[in-house]
Design a protein around this motif. Structure first.
Motif, PDB file in Angstrom:
ATOM      1  N   ALA A  67       0.813  -1.223   0.000  1.00 39.64           N
ATOM      2  CA  ALA A  67       0.000   0.000   0.000  1.00 39.64           C
ATOM      3  C   ALA A  67       0.843   1.268   0.000  1.00 39.64           C
ATOM      4  CB  ALA A  67      -0.930  -0.020   1.210  1.00 39.64           C
ATOM      5  N   VAL A  68       2.048   1.194   0.581  1.00 46.29           N
ATOM      6  CA  VAL A  68       2.925   2.370   0.602  1.00 46.29           C
ATOM      7  C   VAL A  68       4.190   2.051  -0.219  1.00 46.29           C
ATOM      8  CG1 VAL A  68       3.897   4.185   2.048  1.00 46.29           C
ATOM      9  CG2 VAL A  68       1.987   2.827   2.917  1.00 46.29           C
ATOM     10  N   GLY A  69       3.988   1.336  -1.290  1.00 45.85           N
ATOM     11  CA  GLY A  69       5.089   0.984  -2.180  1.00 45.85           C
ATOM     12  C   GLY A  69       4.634   1.097  -3.627  1.00 45.85           C
ATOM     13  N   MET A  70       5.277   0.331  -4.487  1.00 44.41           N
ATOM     14  CA  MET A  70       4.973   0.417  -5.925  1.00 44.41           C
ATOM     15  C   MET A  70       3.477   0.248  -6.225  1.00 44.41           C
ATOM     16  SD  MET A  70       4.329  -1.502  -8.815  1.00 44.41           S
ATOM     17  CE  MET A  70       4.895  -3.187  -8.697  1.00 44.41           C
ATOM     18  N   PRO A  71       2.787  -0.755  -5.644  1.00 48.71           N
ATOM     19  CA  PRO A  71       1.353  -0.893  -5.973  1.00 48.71           C
ATOM     20  C   PRO A  71       0.509   0.296  -5.491  1.00 48.71           C
ATOM     21  CG  PRO A  71       2.234  -2.938  -5.086  1.00 48.71           C
ATOM     22  CD  PRO A  71       3.282  -1.897  -4.843  1.00 48.71           C
ATOM     23  N   GLY A  72       0.834   0.823  -4.305  1.00 45.56           N
ATOM     24  CA  GLY A  72       0.110   2.000  -3.803  1.00 45.56           C
ATOM     25  C   GLY A  72       0.311   3.192  -4.721  1.00 45.56           C
ATOM     26  N   ALA A  73       1.549   3.389  -5.166  1.00 43.74           N
ATOM     27  CA  ALA A  73       1.835   4.500  -6.083  1.00 43.74           C
ATOM     28  C   ALA A  73       1.113   4.307  -7.412  1.00 43.74           C
ATOM     29  CB  ALA A  73       3.350   4.602  -6.311  1.00 43.74           C
ATOM     30  N   THR A  74       0.998   3.063  -7.841  1.00 42.15           N
ATOM     31  CA  THR A  74       0.286   2.776  -9.100  1.00 42.15           C
ATOM     32  C   THR A  74      -1.169   3.211  -8.998  1.00 42.15           C
ATOM     33  OG1 THR A  74       1.728   0.859  -9.444  1.00 42.15           O
ATOM     34  CG2 THR A  74      -0.313   0.932 -10.716  1.00 42.15           C
ATOM     35  N   ALA A  75      -1.802   2.833  -7.893  1.00 43.17           N
ATOM     36  CA  ALA A  75      -3.207   3.211  -7.691  1.00 43.17           C
ATOM     37  C   ALA A  75      -3.345   4.726  -7.602  1.00 43.17           C
ATOM     38  CB  ALA A  75      -3.724   2.555  -6.403  1.00 43.17           C
ATOM     39  N   TYR A  76      -2.479   5.335  -6.833  1.00 44.26           N
ATOM     40  CA  TYR A  76      -2.556   6.781  -6.561  1.00 44.26           C
ATOM     41  C   TYR A  76      -2.397   7.599  -7.852  1.00 44.26           C
ATOM     42  CZ  TYR A  76      -1.472  11.170  -4.090  1.00 44.26           C
ATOM     43  OH  TYR A  76      -1.479  12.461  -3.628  1.00 44.26           O
ATOM     44  N   PHE A  77      -1.316   7.348  -8.593  1.00 43.79           N
ATOM     45  CA  PHE A  77      -1.056   8.172  -9.780  1.00 43.79           C
ATOM     46  C   PHE A  77      -1.955   7.775 -10.961  1.00 43.79           C
ATOM     47  CE2 PHE A  77       2.945   8.618  -7.359  1.00 43.79           C
ATOM     48  CZ  PHE A  77       2.883   9.992  -7.170  1.00 43.79           C
ATOM     49  N   GLY A  78      -2.202   6.478 -11.089  1.00 43.87           N
ATOM     50  CA  GLY A  78      -3.067   6.054 -12.195  1.00 43.87           C
ATOM     51  C   GLY A  78      -4.462   6.640 -12.061  1.00 43.87           C
ATOM     52  N   LEU A  79      -4.969   6.642 -10.850  1.00 38.80           N
ATOM     53  CA  LEU A  79      -6.313   7.193 -10.644  1.00 38.80           C
ATOM     54  C   LEU A  79      -6.305   8.721 -10.703  1.00 38.80           C
ATOM     55  CD1 LEU A  79      -9.314   6.558  -9.957  1.00 38.80           C
ATOM     56  CD2 LEU A  79      -8.716   7.021  -7.573  1.00 38.80           C
ATOM     57  N   LEU A  80      -5.431   9.329  -9.901  1.00 39.17           N
ATOM     58  CA  LEU A  80      -5.525  10.794  -9.742  1.00 39.17           C
ATOM     59  C   LEU A  80      -4.948  11.557 -10.934  1.00 39.17           C
ATOM     60  CD1 LEU A  80      -4.750  11.114  -5.934  1.00 39.17           C
ATOM     61  CD2 LEU A  80      -6.957  10.879  -7.068  1.00 39.17           C
ATOM     62  N   GLU A  81      -3.906  11.029 -11.566  1.00 39.16           N
ATOM     63  CA  GLU A  81      -3.271  11.764 -12.664  1.00 39.16           C
ATOM     64  C   GLU A  81      -3.807  11.379 -14.038  1.00 39.16           C
ATOM     65  OE1 GLU A  81      -1.248  14.299 -12.211  1.00 39.16           O
ATOM     66  OE2 GLU A  81      -1.423  14.028 -10.045  1.00 39.16           O
ATOM     67  N   ALA A  93     -10.151  -6.414  -5.926  1.00 42.28           N
ATOM     68  CA  ALA A  93      -9.790  -6.908  -4.590  1.00 42.28           C
ATOM     69  C   ALA A  93      -8.291  -7.122  -4.444  1.00 42.28           C
ATOM     70  CB  ALA A  93     -10.538  -8.208  -4.294  1.00 42.28           C
ATOM     71  N   GLY A  94      -7.522  -6.752  -5.468  1.00 45.29           N
ATOM     72  CA  GLY A  94      -6.084  -6.957  -5.416  1.00 45.29           C
ATOM     73  C   GLY A  94      -5.342  -5.767  -4.832  1.00 45.29           C
ATOM     74  N   ALA A  95      -4.018  -5.832  -4.916  1.00 46.92           N
ATOM     75  CA  ALA A  95      -3.161  -4.808  -4.301  1.00 46.92           C
ATOM     76  C   ALA A  95      -3.476  -3.420  -4.855  1.00 46.92           C
ATOM     77  CB  ALA A  95      -1.700  -5.165  -4.559  1.00 46.92           C
ATOM     78  N   VAL A  96      -3.483  -3.285  -6.164  1.00 49.29           N
ATOM     79  CA  VAL A  96      -3.722  -1.979  -6.791  1.00 49.29           C
ATOM     80  C   VAL A  96      -5.215  -1.636  -6.744  1.00 49.29           C
ATOM     81  CG1 VAL A  96      -3.577  -0.686  -8.956  1.00 49.29           C
ATOM     82  CG2 VAL A  96      -1.691  -2.188  -8.288  1.00 49.29           C
ATOM     83  N   GLY A  97      -6.039  -2.584  -7.181  1.00 48.40           N
ATOM     84  CA  GLY A  97      -7.473  -2.305  -7.316  1.00 48.40           C
ATOM     85  C   GLY A  97      -8.148  -1.919  -6.015  1.00 48.40           C
ATOM     86  N   PHE A 138      -6.412 -11.588  -1.275  1.00 48.56           N
ATOM     87  CA  PHE A 138      -7.211 -10.397  -0.980  1.00 48.56           C
ATOM     88  C   PHE A 138      -6.158  -9.336  -0.645  1.00 48.56           C
ATOM     89  CE2 PHE A 138     -11.674 -11.840   0.143  1.00 48.56           C
ATOM     90  CZ  PHE A 138     -11.517 -13.147  -0.273  1.00 48.56           C
ATOM     91  N   GLY A 139      -6.143  -8.216  -1.340  1.00 43.38           N
ATOM     92  CA  GLY A 139      -5.108  -7.216  -1.088  1.00 43.38           C
ATOM     93  C   GLY A 139      -3.775  -7.676  -1.632  1.00 43.38           C
ATOM     94  N   LYS A 140      -2.691  -7.224  -0.985  1.00 43.12           N
ATOM     95  CA  LYS A 140      -1.340  -7.440  -1.531  1.00 43.12           C
ATOM     96  C   LYS A 140      -0.760  -8.800  -1.156  1.00 43.12           C
ATOM     97  CE  LYS A 140       2.555  -6.428  -3.485  1.00 43.12           C
ATOM     98  NZ  LYS A 140       2.608  -7.625  -4.336  1.00 43.12           N
ATOM     99  N   ALA A 141      -0.320  -9.540  -2.161  1.00 41.49           N
ATOM    100  CA  ALA A 141       0.331 -10.834  -1.939  1.00 41.49           C
ATOM    101  C   ALA A 141       1.818 -10.611  -1.645  1.00 41.49           C
ATOM    102  CB  ALA A 141       0.170 -11.714  -3.175  1.00 41.49           C
ATOM    103  N   ILE A 142       2.252 -11.077  -0.477  1.00 37.99           N
ATOM    104  CA  ILE A 142       3.652 -10.905  -0.087  1.00 37.99           C
ATOM    105  C   ILE A 142       4.157 -12.174   0.606  1.00 37.99           C
ATOM    106  CG2 ILE A 142       3.660  -8.396   0.137  1.00 37.99           C
ATOM    107  CD1 ILE A 142       3.193  -8.727   3.138  1.00 37.99           C
ATOM    108  N   VAL A 143       5.476 -12.268   0.713  1.00 37.40           N
ATOM    109  CA  VAL A 143       6.080 -13.426   1.385  1.00 37.40           C
ATOM    110  C   VAL A 143       6.946 -12.934   2.529  1.00 37.40           C
ATOM    111  CG1 VAL A 143       7.504 -15.491   1.102  1.00 37.40           C
ATOM    112  CG2 VAL A 143       6.080 -14.684  -0.805  1.00 37.40           C
TER     113      VAL A 143
END
Ligand SMILES: NC(=O)C1=CN([C@@H]2O[C@H](COP(=O)(O)OP(=O)(O)OC[C@H]3O[C@@H](n4cnc5c(N)ncnc54)[C@H](OP(=O)(O)O)[C@@H]3O)[C@@H](O)[C@H]2O)C=CC1
Ligand SMILES: CCCCC/C=C\CC(=O)/C=C/C=C/C=C/[C@@H](O)CCCC(=O)O
Length: 335
Positions: free
Chosen positions: A126-140, A156-160, A328-333
């Motif tokens: 959420a505060v990394g690459m996927p969060g930035a993708t959502a933020y700039f893709g939507l707002l810009e 329901a994924g990380a970006v969406g 659901f949300g961001k998949a991480i290990v």
């Protein structure tokens, strides 16, 4: 000497990546040189572009991707022991890095943003690459206005999941598409989507006309393919489409890729703007997005969810599970 492990991609993927397409290599790291740091990986990200970009690399290659790591030893005064960092070093458990040589994407390094007391793992979500993708893709790119209707696929994924919530924060009506009834319930009940639709069981055209009787102003496209054509055909005049990804075809061999309907008549007559983007084009502005995202999370306006798999040996399974829609949300290990 530190013993390290890494995943090497041995083959070009055919369809869904196979376990045998990877090899885990054990190796010894050399001694630290001036300017270098030794990092221990704490969290590793599995992402769709690791599938999509496979054929852009020369085989064999080290599996790239974002990770959160902590500095265990340092010969670089700017990165003392204990510093948490984000790098694109990929699926490895230890690494030696020279921050002075890692300034431009994809070979990047930056210090973990100030997450207040949130989990460092958000630095690859959420505060990394996927969060930035959502933020700039939507707002810009979508540039949503108060009262407009926003549709997001892969909701329901990380970006969406972030896109939909940011659109709600901006005063929009939000409709999301996801691949199970449980995801639909989560989006509507916990994330505040106005309507969520299971794309695997619904009549997409009919369900969308019912959910958005006044048409769609913004579409954040994570999946491509047929569903995107249906959504675009229902857009209002001057609608904006952010083409973020096309995961519905990443695992297809080229001969099987769905032929989507012709959309030009809609695009012309409705004067639609359809723009693809890559998140790193906004990399200079990531820190601003991260500060805003942390504020929204801390104030309870933005809900984050992580789908955590444990163990270095399980990264492949986490990756395949994410591509199949387990997360659901961001998949991480967690390493
Ligand atoms: N342009 C850019 O800079 C960036 C683009 N992206 C893109 O954004 C999209 C989402 O990425 P991310 O949030 O990290 O991943 P997600 O967390 O959304 O995980 C992938 C999801 O894709 C869905 N999915 C899998 N197969 C299909 C299919 N055939 N049709 C529809 N949905 C499918 C699954 O959810 P479900 O259960 O709903 O099917 C799965 O959970 C991807 O297309 C990715 O490539 C991501 C980051 C940067
Ligand atoms: C083969 C074409 C694939 C089209 C898919 C396009 C976009 C999907 C996507 O998920 C993009 C993600 C971008 C992430 C960017 C990460 C960079 O920081 C690092 C890029 C790594 C690399 O280029 O090797």
């Amino acid at each position: 000497m530190v013993k390290a492990r890494k995943y090497v991609v041995k083959n070009y993927f055919e369809g869904v990546p196979k376990r045998d397409d990877y090899e885990i290599i054990d190796y010894e790291l050399p001694n630290l040189q001036n300017g270098e740091i030794l990092t221990k990986t704490e969290w590793i990200s599995v992402d769709p572009y690791q599938r999509a970009y496979n054929r852009l690399n020369k085989i064999p290659y080290d599996q790239f991707g974002y990770q959160v790591a902590v500095v265990e030893d340092s010969k670089n005064p700017s990165y003392p022991i204990g510093t948490r960092i984000i790098t694109h070093k990929g699926w490895c458990d230890y690494a030696i890095l020279n921050p002075n040589e890692l300034q431009k994407p994809p070979n990047m390094i930056y210090k973990l943003p100030n997450l207040k007391d949130l989990s460092p793992s958000l630095g690859i979500g959420a505060v990394g690459m996927p969060g930035a993708t959502a933020y700039f893709g939507l707002l810009e790119i979508c540039k949503p206005k108060v009262g407009e209707t926003v549709v997001v696929t892969g909701a329901a994924g990380a970006v969406g999941s972030m896109v939909g919530q940011i659109a709600k924060i901006k005063g929009c009506r939000v409709i999301g598409f996801a691949g199970s009834d449980d995801k639909v319930e989560w989006l509507e009940k916990e994330l505040g989507f106005d309507k969520a639709i299971n794309y695997k069981t619904a009549d997409i055209d009919k369900a969308l006309k019912e959910a958005a009787p006044k048409g769609i102003d913004c579409y954040f496209d994570n999946v491509g393919g047929e569903i995107s054509s249906v959504i675009i055909s229902q857009m209002n005049a001057k609608g904006r489409v952010a083409v973020c990804g096309s995961i519905s075809s990443y695992n297809e061999v080229s001969s099987n890729v769905v032929k989507a309907p012709i959309l030009q008549p809609y695009i012309v007559s409705k004067e639609l703007t359809i723009q693809g983007f890559i998140v790193t084009s906004f990399s200079k502005h990531w820190p601003e997005a991260f500060a805003q995202l942390v504020e929204w999370i801390k104030s309870g306006k933005l809900v984050t969810r992580e789908y955590i798999t444990e163990g270095f040996d399980k990264i492949y399974d986490a990756f395949i599970g994410m591509l199949a829609g387990n997360n659901f949300g961001k998949a991480i290990v967690k390493i």
